[in-house]
Write a protein that holds these residues in place. Sequence first.
Motif, PDB file in Angstrom:
ATOM      1  N   THR C  46       2.868 -16.253   8.433  1.00 12.94           N
ATOM      2  CA  THR C  46       2.708 -16.161   6.974  1.00 12.94           C
ATOM      3  C   THR C  46       2.518 -17.585   6.465  1.00 12.94           C
ATOM      4  N   SER C  70       6.498  -9.555   1.131  1.00 15.86           N
ATOM      5  CA  SER C  70       7.606  -9.687   2.066  1.00 15.86           C
ATOM      6  C   SER C  70       8.555  -8.507   1.919  1.00 15.86           C
ATOM      7  N   VAL C  79       8.125  -6.828   7.014  1.00 15.69           N
ATOM      8  CA  VAL C  79       7.381  -8.072   6.797  1.00 15.69           C
ATOM      9  C   VAL C  79       8.384  -9.169   6.453  1.00 15.69           C
ATOM     10  N   HIS C 178       4.360 -13.438   0.778  1.00 18.69           N
ATOM     11  CA  HIS C 178       3.410 -12.462   1.297  1.00 18.69           C
ATOM     12  C   HIS C 178       3.044 -12.743   2.744  1.00 18.69           C
ATOM     13  N   LEU C 179       2.605 -11.687   3.388  1.00 15.98           N
ATOM     14  CA  LEU C 179       1.885 -11.826   4.652  1.00 15.98           C
ATOM     15  C   LEU C 179       0.421 -11.692   4.293  1.00 15.98           C
ATOM     16  N   ILE C 241       3.020  -8.749  14.110  1.00 12.49           N
ATOM     17  CA  ILE C 241       3.385  -8.234  12.786  1.00 12.49           C
ATOM     18  C   ILE C 241       2.145  -7.918  11.960  1.00 12.49           C
ATOM     19  N   THR C 245       1.403  -4.282  10.643  1.00 13.23           N
ATOM     20  CA  THR C 245       1.269  -4.119   9.188  1.00 13.23           C
ATOM     21  C   THR C 245      -0.033  -3.399   8.842  1.00 13.23           C
TER      22      THR C 245
END
Lengths: 448, 448, 448
Positions: C46, C70, C79, C178-179, C241, C245
Motif C-alpha cells: 500500500t 483499509s 486490507v 487505502h490499498l 493481498i 482483494t
Amino acid sequence: MTASINASTTFAPLLVDLLEEIDFDQEGGAAHALVERLYPFCRSITGNGVRRSLRLLRETIPLALPEVVSHTRVFDWTVPDEWNVRDAYIMNEAGERLVDFRKSNLHVLNYSIPVNRTMSLAELRPHLFTIPEAPDWIPYRTSYYQKNWGFCLTQRQLDQFEEEEYHVYIDSTLHPGHLTYGEFRIQGETDDEVLISCHCCHPSLCNDNLSGMAVAARLAALLHGLSLRYSYRFLWIPGTIGSITWLALNEAILPRIKHGLVLSCVGDSGKFTYKRSRRGNAEIDRAVEHVLTHSGHEFQRLDFAPHGYDERQYCSPGINLPVGCFMRTPNGCYPEYHTSADDLSLISPFALGETLAQLLRVIQVLEQNRRYMNLNSKCEPQLGRRGLYRQLGGMQDRNDVEDAMFWVLNFSDGDHDLLDIAVRSGIEFQGISKAAELLREEGLLKLI
Amino acid sequence: MTASINASTTFAPLLVDLLEEIDFDQEGGAAHALVERLYPFCRSITGNGVRRSLRLLRETIPLALPEVVSHTRVFDWTVPDEWNVRDAYIMNEAGERLVDFRKSNLHVLNYSIPVNRTMSLAELRPHLFTIPEAPDWIPYRTSYYQKNWGFCLTQRQLDQFEEEEYHVYIDSTLHPGHLTYGEFRIQGETDDEVLISCHCCHPSLCNDNLSGMAVAARLAALLHGLSLRYSYRFLWIPGTIGSITWLALNEAILPRIKHGLVLSCVGDSGKFTYKRSRRGNAEIDRAVEHVLTHSGHEFQRLDFAPHGYDERQYCSPGINLPVGCFMRTPNGCYPEYHTSADDLSLISPFALGETLAQLLRVIQVLEQNRRYMNLNSKCEPQLGRRGLYRQLGGMQDRNDVEDAMFWVLNFSDGDHDLLDIAVRSGIEFQGISKAAELLREEGLLKLI
Amino acid sequence: MTASINASTTFAPLLVDLLEEIDFDQEGGAAHALVERLYPFCRSITGNGVRRSLRLLRETIPLALPEVVSHTRVFDWTVPDEWNVRDAYIMNEAGERLVDFRKSNLHVLNYSIPVNRTMSLAELRPHLFTIPEAPDWIPYRTSYYQKNWGFCLTQRQLDQFEEEEYHVYIDSTLHPGHLTYGEFRIQGETDDEVLISCHCCHPSLCNDNLSGMAVAARLAALLHGLSLRYSYRFLWIPGTIGSITWLALNEAILPRIKHGLVLSCVGDSGKFTYKRSRRGNAEIDRAVEHVLTHSGHEFQRLDFAPHGYDERQYCSPGINLPVGCFMRTPNGCYPEYHTSADDLSLISPFALGETLAQLLRVIQVLEQNRRYMNLNSKCEPQLGRRGLYRQLGGMQDRNDVEDAMFWVLNFSDGDHDLLDIAVRSGIEFQGISKAAELLREEGLLKLI
C-alpha cells in the motif's frame, strides 16, 4: 474361530509414537529368532508340521487355529486329505541310509504316499529329483493332488547310487483330517479391514516363507494394543488351497477388506519389490510405492500378473481385492529359491527389520490417509494471523511445513486424499499429514 | 458387380493349418512374378492400362471389374474422362526420338492431353520434367484434373537438348468412358468385413504399388476357400478418386467394415512400417502392432496423419473406418520413390513373402480374437484335476501353456479380449488363443 | 473504477498486422525505460510508492487506480493499514548514518512501524537482516501483518558495527488509508476476458517485478486500439493481498475470464519458464507451450504448485481460473532474487522485447483459436478445382499449406480446435490458422 482383540481403548498407544521408539534391528532379531525355531519343522499344506508351527507363533500373538475338515468343497477345489510323515529313507544293500528324511525335510517329495519296498535303481530312478546344475542343493518338490511318492536329493548323492537293490521307505499317512491355518484379528475403530496374508506351507525354506510368517507375527504383535483406525486381519495359510479355502468360507467379510498385502521372501538382502494389486492404482499400491520411494532404498515395481503367491486368489477376477505382494527378491529370481540353500544363511535380522520398518510405514499411511475439504477455498486463508506462517517475508528458502500446508489447502478439493497430495507434491506423507492436522485444528479443513 | 464366394463349407481348410504349411518364399515368388508381368503396362487412374492390369489379376483370383461412368458425382468429386495413350515422343530436327514413350511409360506426363506440334526449345521447356539431383532417373508426374501436357525425362537427356525446333507428339485421348477398379469378396461365417485396399493407378513403378497389388492378389488367393469368420473385401482402386468413388457408391456397406488395411510399398527390403488408423487404438492397430512386435523384425509405428494413401479417405472424419496402412519403407522415404528407379530391382520375392507372412498372421489374430468370460471367476479353477496343470510342484521355471491359461482366466472378465490379454501378458497371441481354447473346452470360459 | 476502451471499431488494426510490423528491440527498450523510471520508488503493498508507480504507467496507458479502504474484509483477509515511509537510518555515536534509507529503499524492513530510539548493538541486533553468503547485497525483507521494525543491510556494513549506542530512526506511518491497484480493460468483440496480472508491490527490484509491470504496460499499449476478439483486463496489484482483494470484489466477473497469465521475472537473460495453471491442460497452457515450442528458444514447463505469485490465488480450489505464470528465471532460482542485486544490470531491453514477442504470439493464438466443423467430412474435398492444390502431381516434397489444409480438414470434427490440430500435426499455429481461413473462405468449414 477368530481371535479378536479390541485395540481402541482410551489409553492405547499410537502407531506414530511406536514408530519413533521402535528399534528395528531388535525387531528384526526377534523375527529371525522365530525363523530359527520354525526352520526344523516339516510343514506342508496340511498336517502336524504346520499345526505345530502355528502353535509356536502363539508365543508371539494369540492367533486362532481354525481347522477345515478334509474334503470340504471350496469354490472349484476340495480340501485334501491330511498328510503326515514320520520317517523316510533310501537304504542300499549295505544297510546305509543314502537319503534320510531325518537329515532334511526336503528329502521327501511333499505329500508322498507311503511306500515300503525293495527295487532296482532303474525302478527307483523316476522317483528321484535333483538339480544337476546345483549339485550340492536338495530341490523342494511337491505332489499334492496327484498321488505319487519320491525323494529329493543332491546331484552328488545321486551320482553315488550304484546298480543294486534299494530299500525304499516312506512312513507317511494321507487320511481325512483337517486343513489348519492361523488367523489373528485386531479390532480397530472401524470394521474396515487391512489383510496381511502369508503362506505357511513350505518346509525348511527360510526366505520362502518363514521370513513372511515371522514378519507377519512381529507386525501383529506391534500393532496389537495400539489405537488403530482400521481392523487388521492376519492370515498364515497354506499356499493356494489355504487362500481359496479362506475366501470360500469368508465371502461375507470381503467387502470390508479395504487394503491388503501378501508377504513373501522378505528376509533376503535384495532390494524391495512391490507387485501391484490387479487394480493397479489402489490405495495400497500408491501407499507402498510412496513409502518405498521415500525409503532411501532402491526398489522395483511390478504390475500384477497371475503367477506368484496368494495374490493370485485375492486378485482373481471374481474376488478382485486391492491386495498387492510385498517382497524383497521375488520367487524364482534368486538361485536358492525352492532348494535347501534357502536356509538360515540367506536371511538376516537386519533385512527382516528393514522389511518391518517399511510395512509399519505403509500402515501408518493407510491409517492417516484421509480426504479433507478446504473450508476456505476462495484464495488462501491467512495463515499468518493463525500463527501458521512465518512472521518475516521475502526469504528465498521455502519452509517445509508451510509448503505442505499450501499443498493440502490447494488440493483438498474433494478429489484428492492426503496420499494423492503427497505423491503430487513430492512431500513425504507424514509432512502432508501433519500439515493437514494443523489446518484441521484451525478449522480450515473438514474431514469428508 | 462384386465377386462373392462362400468359403464356409464344411470341409474348408483352416487358416491355422494354412499357416503351418505355407512356403512364404514361394508365395513371395508368385507375387514377384505378378509384378514382373504388370510392370510394362501403362496404368493411370482410368483407361486400358489399369483395365488390362486388373484382368491379368483374374488369373489369380476371380475378381470383378466394376466400371463407373465418367462424370459420375462422388461426394465432392467427379469421375474424370477416361485417358488412353498410344504413342508419344519428342523428335529433333534430325528426326531422332529424343524422348520416346515406347521406352518408358513414365516419359509422358500422366493424363497429358494430345499434342502434335513443332516448337522451339523455349516453348517446350516448361513441359519438360526432370530430377536434376538424380540425373539418370525419370520422374513420375501427373496432371489429372488440370489440362496439361508434358514429358518426364532424365536430366542427362535434357542436357543434350539444343536450341532447335522439336516435333512434339502425344497420341492420347481424353473422352467420356469409365473408371475401372477391381473388387473381390470372400464370404465368411459373418457379414462383418475386413477390407484390404491398394492403389492400382501408378504406371511402371514396382514398390509403389505393384507390390501392394500383387500381395493383395496372393493374399486373396490364399484366403479364398478357407473357413473364415470374417468376410474379406479386396479393392484394387485408382488412388484418391478410386477410394472416394467406392466409398460414395457403397456407403451402406461401411458399417460392416470392422477392420481394414491399405497396402503400399510392401516389396522393398526396408523394415515394416505401420501407420495407425485415425482411431489410433482400433483392434486392427493392436493386432498389427502385436504381430510385428512378435515377428522378430524391427518395425516403426506412425500415428495417423492425413497424407499418404487411400487411408486418407477411409479415415476422413465422416467415414472414420478402422483402417491402417501397412508398408515397408513409406512413400517419400526412399530415394527411388516416384521415379523410374522404383523398378524390379527395388523389390524382391523374399520381401514380398515376408509381407504376406505378417499379413496372414494379422488376419489370424483378427479371426481368433474373441472375448470370453471366466465362468469360475472366484479364485483359480483347479487345473490339475482337469489335466491342464503339471503334476509336480515346486519347479522354478514357468510353463508357457499354464502361464497363458492363468492370464486368460484372470483377465477374461468382460473387459479384455484375447488380444488385450496377449498384449498385457507379453505372450504371443497364438499362445493365448490356444490356452483359451483349452479352457473353453473344459467349460471354464464362455464366449461373450 | 475500470478504464474501458472499445477496440472493435471498423478500422481498428489487426494483431496479425501489428506482429509483422513490430520492432521488439524498440518495444523492449521502451519497457526498460519504464523500469528505469520506476526503480527509485519505494513501493509496498500500500502507500504512496505504489500509487506514484501506477500513476507513472498512465503515461503509457490510461489505467484506472481503484482504491480499497483499509480494513475491508476480503475473503479470509483484511486490507491492512496504509504504510508510508519518509526517512530511516541507523546513526552511530559519531553521527554517521551507517544505514540510510536514502541510499536504498531496501534498507528498511518493508512495513516497519515507526521507531526513534537510542539502543545498544545487542538490542538492535535482532532487527538487522543481512545475507552472510552474499556480503555485498542488501536483502529484501517484509513484515506486513506482524508489527515489527528493522533494517536490511549488507554483511559488510554489519561487520563494521561496533559496541556502541545507536540512534535508530524510522519515520514511517501505518494509518487507515487505502490499498491501491492499477486496472486497465480493453473491450473486445466479446465480453470474454483474458487476464494479465502482475504484482507491483516490490520496491527497487527490477526483475521481480518491475519487469512484469513494464511488460504488462507495453503489452496493454500494443493491444489497445486493435480489433480484438477477447476483452483484455490488466491488473497491477500488490502480491497476495492485491489478488485476494480483487477476486473478493469482482467475483461476478470471474466466469468471463477464459484465460490468464501472471507475469513475473520476465526481464533477465534466462530461458523462458511456463508454470501451468492448476487445470494443467487449459487452452492458455496449450497456447503458451505451443508458442514456446515453436519459438526457437529452450524453455521449461512446470506443473502448477501452490507457491509462487498470484497464480496461487487465481488457482485456489474455489476460484480455479485457467491462469498460468509466465516467467524467465523463476523466483528463488537466481541468486540475486530478493536482494539489491536484482537491479538494472540484471535485466535488458533485449530480454524484455523477447518476452513481449512471445506474449503477443500467445495472444494471437488465443485470438485465432477456433473450432470448425468440416462441411465435407466424407472423404477429402477436391481442393484442386478450388485452386487450393498444386496442379502437378507426383512430387515427393509436401507443400506446407496443403499439408496444413489436410490436417485442418481431417480433424475439424467438433472435437479439436485449431490449437489441438497445430499440436497434433506439429505445424505452427499460424500455418494451421491460415489454412483454416482458406478453407472457410471456400465454404469447406463452418465455425462452431
